[in-house]
Write an enzyme that holds these catalytic residues in place. Structure first.
Site, PDB file in Angstrom:
ATOM      1  N   SER A 128       0.915  -1.254   0.015  1.00  0.00           N
ATOM      2  CA  SER A 128      -0.083   0.015  -0.152  1.00  0.00           C
ATOM      3  C   SER A 128       0.907   1.156  -0.107  1.00  0.00           C
ATOM      4  O   SER A 128       0.543   2.155   0.659  1.00  0.00           O
ATOM      5  CB  SER A 128      -1.035  -0.081   1.147  1.00  0.00           C
ATOM      6  OG  SER A 128      -2.275  -0.048   0.571  1.00  0.00           O
ATOM      7  N   GLU A 162      -8.685   7.610  -4.681  1.00  0.00           N
ATOM      8  CA  GLU A 162      -8.169   6.319  -5.288  1.00  0.00           C
ATOM      9  C   GLU A 162      -9.373   5.685  -6.141  1.00  0.00           C
ATOM     10  O   GLU A 162      -9.166   5.322  -7.200  1.00  0.00           O
ATOM     11  CB  GLU A 162      -7.631   5.209  -4.416  1.00  0.00           C
ATOM     12  CG  GLU A 162      -7.034   4.063  -5.202  1.00  0.00           C
ATOM     13  CD  GLU A 162      -5.676   3.388  -4.375  1.00  0.00           C
ATOM     14  OE1 GLU A 162      -5.211   4.224  -3.543  1.00  0.00           O
ATOM     15  OE2 GLU A 162      -5.383   2.652  -4.974  1.00  0.00           O
ATOM     16  N   ASP A 174      -6.848   0.138   3.648  1.00  0.00           N
ATOM     17  CA  ASP A 174      -5.433   0.549   3.153  1.00  0.00           C
ATOM     18  C   ASP A 174      -5.238   2.125   3.853  1.00  0.00           C
ATOM     19  O   ASP A 174      -4.281   2.453   4.517  1.00  0.00           O
ATOM     20  CB  ASP A 174      -4.853   0.745   1.643  1.00  0.00           C
ATOM     21  CG  ASP A 174      -4.874  -0.888   1.222  1.00  0.00           C
ATOM     22  OD1 ASP A 174      -5.262  -1.744   1.907  1.00  0.00           O
ATOM     23  OD2 ASP A 174      -4.792  -0.796  -0.046  1.00  0.00           O
TER      24      ASP A 174
HETATM   25  P1  ADP Z   1       0.810  -0.497  -3.784  1.00  0.00           P
HETATM   26  O1  ADP Z   1      -0.271   0.599  -3.098  1.00  0.00           O
HETATM   27  O2  ADP Z   1       0.514  -1.840  -3.427  1.00  0.00           O
HETATM   28  O3  ADP Z   1       2.214  -0.232  -3.376  1.00  0.00           O
HETATM   29  P2  ADP Z   1      -0.128   0.796  -6.353  1.00  0.00           P
HETATM   30  O4  ADP Z   1      -0.078   0.359  -7.459  1.00  0.00           O
HETATM   31  O5  ADP Z   1      -1.688   0.675  -5.660  1.00  0.00           O
HETATM   32  O6  ADP Z   1       0.794  -0.257  -5.247  1.00  0.00           O
HETATM   33  O7  ADP Z   1       0.636   2.068  -5.896  1.00  0.00           O
HETATM   34  C1  ADP Z   1       1.947   2.137  -6.458  1.00  0.00           C
HETATM   35  C2  ADP Z   1       1.842   3.601  -7.358  1.00  0.00           C
HETATM   36  O8  ADP Z   1       1.834   4.642  -6.065  1.00  0.00           O
HETATM   37  C3  ADP Z   1       3.064   3.699  -7.986  1.00  0.00           C
HETATM   38  O9  ADP Z   1       3.053   3.134  -9.236  1.00  0.00           O
HETATM   39  C4  ADP Z   1       3.393   5.106  -7.948  1.00  0.00           C
HETATM   40  O10 ADP Z   1       2.477   5.854  -8.866  1.00  0.00           O
HETATM   41  C5  ADP Z   1       2.790   5.638  -6.578  1.00  0.00           C
HETATM   42  N1  ADP Z   1       3.815   5.598  -5.433  1.00  0.00           N
HETATM   43  C6  ADP Z   1       4.007   4.728  -4.591  1.00  0.00           C
HETATM   44  N2  ADP Z   1       5.200   5.243  -3.947  1.00  0.00           N
HETATM   45  C7  ADP Z   1       5.866   6.195  -4.678  1.00  0.00           C
HETATM   46  C8  ADP Z   1       7.079   6.865  -4.351  1.00  0.00           C
HETATM   47  N3  ADP Z   1       7.776   6.732  -3.640  1.00  0.00           N
HETATM   48  N4  ADP Z   1       7.229   7.948  -5.150  1.00  0.00           N
HETATM   49  C9  ADP Z   1       6.400   8.242  -6.244  1.00  0.00           C
HETATM   50  N5  ADP Z   1       5.159   7.472  -6.336  1.00  0.00           N
HETATM   51  C10 ADP Z   1       4.891   6.524  -5.637  1.00  0.00           C
HETATM   52 MG    MG Z   2      -2.302   0.646  -3.802  1.00  0.00          MG
END
Ligand code: ADP
Ligand code: MG
Length: 387
Positions: A128, A162, A174
């Site tokens: 998340s 979201e 989340d």
């Molecule tokens: P999860 O929530 O399981 O990690 P998601 O696909 O829902 O996976 O979210 C991941 C997305 O969130 C990334 O592709 C990016 O767009 C954004 N994100 C997450 N962490 C970062 C970060 N450190 N810097 C920039 N964007 C981020």
């Molecule tokens: Mg996510």
């Protein structure tokens, strides 16, 4: 260098100076049990983890918003004089834009601002990072704008961002745990009422070990939204026989059996997962409170089997990781965590067995898949806070 120092340095480099900063951290989470139950009005049992998003924000005197992603080395700029719209190029920025959009819609008086952020949560792995980014943004913007809103309501706005802005129809889990997590505790959350009970994560010689399969199958978002629709179909059919069923949370196995002939086999399986998973969450938290880790581990195992067979959101790589983990002496339970189709497993493991896990599971997984799985351990961390 410490994350906070990196954040401030990058902020200064991008925006000139560090005066008047609000700095927020918001954690990722691991869901211990209760998967795909949140959007069915049911129960979940996540804990916040020590991996987090750190965000620094400051007001401007105009209506311009500038956001710098330190990890991506990229900056976006837009004005609040125009309606907030989806950015098809810098996709990461939509999580922040979405939060601004949702807060504006709820009555917050936004003004221009400068934001920089970075994170340690592995992305797209089911821990998340997206919710942590939304929650960090929301908490900072609430502070900057003096917007009066409760923590649960702010979490709901993050979910709305979201769902409706980013287009991922996630439940409330989340954002809720990232906002309201408590150190040393996991939260038993009733996703219908948003009542919650912090339960101590007191595991004696055992610990929670997170293992990242290193895969993310591209169907994750579309399949997730499809599962939601299948659950809604199930509710419609069940409600025709049992009008009290407004969400799968209201159904039980007797009702399911009574409607078996009317339910297409796939819908039956989806409902079966959600109904049994809700029961498992409640039984798990009871077992944990009683110090019965053996039963807790068994519920984790049953949860995985149900997600694999009934809900069909696992994949061969994660199944392999779970099977290998269960062979380690000292692993009481292992299951997929998060939305599915890759991502992480959560394991309940004896402290002394971690070495064996690393020596056996990781090489065997790599031999079969060519992927080196990453292992993370974390205590239960606190929810979002202003530093
Ligand atoms: P999860 O929530 O399981 O990690 P998601 O696909 O829902 O996976 O979210 C991941 C997305 O969130 C990334 O592709 C990016 O767009 C954004 N994100 C997450 N962490 C970062 C970060 N450190 N810097 C920039 N964007 C981020
Ligand atoms: Mg996510």
């Amino acid at each position: 260098m410490e994350a906070l120092a990196v954040l401030k340095q990058a902020f200064v480099k991008t925006f000139g100076h560090a005066d008047g900063l609000t700095v927020v951290r918001a954690p990722g989470r691991v869901n211990l049990i209760g998967e795909h139950t949140d959007y069915n009005g049911g129960f979940v049992f996540p804990m916040a983890i020590e991996f987090d998003m750190m965000l620094a924000a400051r007001k401007r005197t105009d209506q311009v918003v500038k956001i710098h992603s330190i990890d991506y080395g990229s900056t976006v700029e837009f004005t609040l004089d125009c309606p907030l719209t989806y950015d098809t190029k810098e996709l990461w920025s939509n999580y922040l834009r979405g939060v601004l959009w949702a807060m504006q819609g709820a009555g917050a008086h936004l003004g221009g601002m400068e934001i920089a952020f970075l994170g340690t949560i592995p992305q797209g792995s089911g821990l998340s990072s997206s919710a942590a980014l939304e929650v960090a943004t929301a908490v900072a913007v609430r502070h900057l704008t003096d917007f009066n809103i409760s923590q649960p309501d702010l979490a709901l706005l993050c979910q709305k961002a979201e769902n409706e802005f980013v287009g991922m129809k996630c439940g409330i889990m989340d954002q809720f745990i990232s906002m309201l997590g408590e150190e040393g505790h996991a939260l038993l959350v009733d996703c219908r009422t948003l009542d919650y009970e912090p339960i101590p994560i007191d595991l004696g010689g055992y610990q929670i070990l997170i293992c990242h399969s290193g895969v993310k199958h591209s169907l994750v978002d579309s399949a997730y939204n499809q599962r939601r629709q299948e659950c809604e179909t199930g509710v419609r059919i069940l409600a025709a026989h049992f009008p009290a069923v407004q969400a799968l949370r209201d159904a039980n196995l007797e009702m399911l059996a009574a409607c078996a002939a009317a339910l297409p086999p796939v819908i039956y399986k989806r409902c079966h997962h959600v109904i049994t998973e809700n029961e498992r969450v409640l039984k798990s938290t009871k077992a944990l409170k009683a110090g019965d880790l053996i039963s807790f581990g068994q519920f984790l195992n049953q949860s995985h089997d149900s997600l694999r067979d009934d809900y069909e959101v696992s994949c061969s790589e994660v199944d392999l990781l779970v099977d290998l983990a269960r062979k380690v002496n000292g692993v009481l339970g292992a299951r997929i965590t998060g939305g599915g189709f890759g991502g992480c497993t959560v394991n309940l493991i004896k402290g002394e067995a971690v070495e064996e896990f690393l020596a056996q599971v990781i090489p065997a997984y790599q031999k079969e898949t060519g992927i080196k799985a990453q292992v993370y351990t974390s205590k239960a961390a606190s929810g979002a806070e202003i530093l």
